[in-house]
Design a protein around this motif. Structure first.
Motif, mmCIF file in Angstrom:
data_model
loop_
_atom_site.group_PDB
_atom_site.id
_atom_site.type_symbol
_atom_site.label_atom_id
_atom_site.label_comp_id
_atom_site.label_asym_id
_atom_site.label_seq_id
_atom_site.Cartn_x
_atom_site.Cartn_y
_atom_site.Cartn_z
ATOM 1 N N LEU A 6 -45.910 -8.788 -33.469
ATOM 2 C CA LEU A 6 -47.377 -9.028 -32.627
ATOM 3 C C LEU A 6 -47.112 -10.673 -33.102
ATOM 4 N N GLN A 28 -51.001 -7.298 -23.492
ATOM 5 C CA GLN A 28 -50.919 -6.493 -24.570
ATOM 6 C C GLN A 28 -49.758 -6.088 -25.234
ATOM 7 N N GLN A 47 -46.043 -6.111 -37.335
ATOM 8 C CA GLN A 47 -46.797 -7.345 -37.640
ATOM 9 C C GLN A 47 -46.016 -8.563 -37.243
ATOM 10 N N GLU A 88 -47.583 -13.277 -29.779
ATOM 11 C CA GLU A 88 -48.589 -14.155 -29.455
ATOM 12 C C GLU A 88 -48.017 -15.666 -29.120
#
Length: 428
Positions: free
Chosen positions: A420, A407, A417, A424
């Motif tokens: 993130l 995480q 954002q 991913e």
């Protein structure tokens, strides 16, 4: 400061009080059972620049707490320790407000004493609150060794020396906090991040709190290779070379020294705040001291015995033999005094490389414009370079591959954002 984000992982709470969705002001609290740890205690640049500027300055900690500029000292109550990643003010904050029962852990206690301690303790301004009240309650981090709070300090490259990331080995999860870091150091002083994790035997972590200063930033910092090319070209082209170095940026000074040596120029230190680096150099690279001079015009001598030289009588008359290292405002003050005294200094064909290691929140734009104007008056060609103390955007992938986190919590970035989304992509 108010709680900005809270994440739970296997019974461990990670609370972000500063640095989420903004650059600067990092303050993270980690709780597990009865244990409470605080990581960084910084000043929020994004807020302080809205309320203060010019002659309007903070009245002190109480006002700054009310304006949500610095953490509330209650965050440090009942904490086992406050871990400081490095000595820039957006991570250090006002340490005199830390609860007296809480130990403060620096990357290096002595480096903190001779920099933020020496610089700010006698200040008549709000900066006097930066150093801790009691130095005997401070400690040095133990590199790559798990301490009594289950925290491992991992030395990293940054524009403030020394700098440390921290890894908390919890009972049920591992939490990594990056602080600020470069992936490609200017000078290799520590193992790379992946090498450190291999040495401590950690293959992956559960949660990574990672800074992303340059993520989403359309202005690309100069790379190590680009910096080297600019300095080398400047040395070859200009008679005089003046380089401003952040007074914490030991790596840059060492890097400039190697370029100066290759081009048969000596280093002249013309700012007192850089003196502390001489002690480190004398201990780690003693042969370097022979080619480093300190300016006689400075009001106080350096902390160690070094070669001394006069800027007015020697350096300015033989500019091709030297590279001057100075905080530009201090050097400018000297030049202005000489002009008032009727002593003209010919700096024609001199370049001043002004190194910005931090993003725009830390830069005083008005002061910079005035500085540029004065340098031109003295015949100096100014050139501003952003030598970032942070990793380049494409290097986030390298960090993810080294840590293998399950995480990610973005911090010290205006684009959480985007970070993130990149996380991913990279972890898959």
């Amino acid at each position: 400061m108010k709680l900005q984000k809270r994440v739970e992982c296997s019974g461990i709470a990670i609370e972000i009080y500063g640095g989420f969705g903004e650059i600067g002001g990092n303050c993270i609290v980690v709780r597990e059972g009865d244990r409470k740890l605080v990581f960084d205690y910084g000043i929020r640049y994004s807020v302080i620049r809205r309320f203060y500027g010019g002659r309007i300055e903070p009245l002190g900690p109480a006002e700054m707490i009310r304006l949500d500029i610095i953490p509330n000292p209650t965050l440090t109550e009942d904490a086992s320790a406050l871990y400081i990643s490095h000595l820039h003010l957006d991570h250090v904050g006002l340490l005199s407000t830390v609860h007296t029962s809480t130990a403060i852990v620096f990357p290096d206690r002595e480096a903190a004493k001779i920099t933020i301690g020496a610089w700010y303790e006698r200040s008549s301004r709000w900066l006097s609150y930066v150093p801790p009240r009691f130095w005997n309650s401070t400690l040095s981090a133990k590199p790559l060794i798990q301490d009594e709070n289950s925290v491992i300090a991992i030395p990293v490259s940054h524009s403030a020396y020394p700098a440390t990331s921290y890894l908390y080995i919890g009972n049920s999860a591992t939490i990594f906090y990056s602080g600020d870091l470069r992936v490609q150091p200017l000078v290799q002083l520590y193992p790379l991040l992946e090498e450190s994790f291999e040495k401590i035997g950690i293959d992956s972590i559960d949660v990574a709190v990672i800074e992303g200063t340059n993520i989403g930033n359309p202005i690309s910092p100069v790379t190590k290779t680009g910096f080297e090319d600019i300095v080398k070209n400047s040395v070859e082209t200009f008679s005089g070379v003046i380089i401003s170095v952040d007074p914490h940026d030991f790596e840059s000074l060492l890097y400039i020294y190697t370029i100066a040596e290759e081009n048969n120029r000596d280093i002249v230190i013309a700012s007192e705040r850089i003196f502390w680096m001489l002690k480190i150099i004398s201990e780690t690279n003693p042969k370097y001291i022979d080619r480093i001079y300190t300016a006689l015009e400075l009001p106080r001598p350096p902390p160690i015995i070094t070669n001394s030289i006069s800027l007015t009588e020697e350096v300015f008359k033989n500019l091709r033999n030297y590279i001057i290292i100075a905080e530009p405002v201090h050097l400018l003050e000297l030049l202005r005094k000489l002009k008032v005294q009727g002593k003209e200094v010919d700096l024609t064909n001199t370049i001043a490389l002004l190194l910005d290691t931090e993003p725009r929140e830390a830069v005083k734009e008005v002061e910079n414009k005035v500085l540029m104007q004065w340098l031109r008056i003295f015949g100096v060609q100014p050139q501003r370079l952003r030598i970032s103390g942070h990793y380049q955007p494409h290097q986030l992938k390298q960090i993810i591959q080294a840590l293998k986190p399950k995480q990610l919590i973005p911090i010290h970035t205006e684009e959480p954002q985007l970070m993130l989304k990149l996380f991913e992509k990279y972890r898959s």
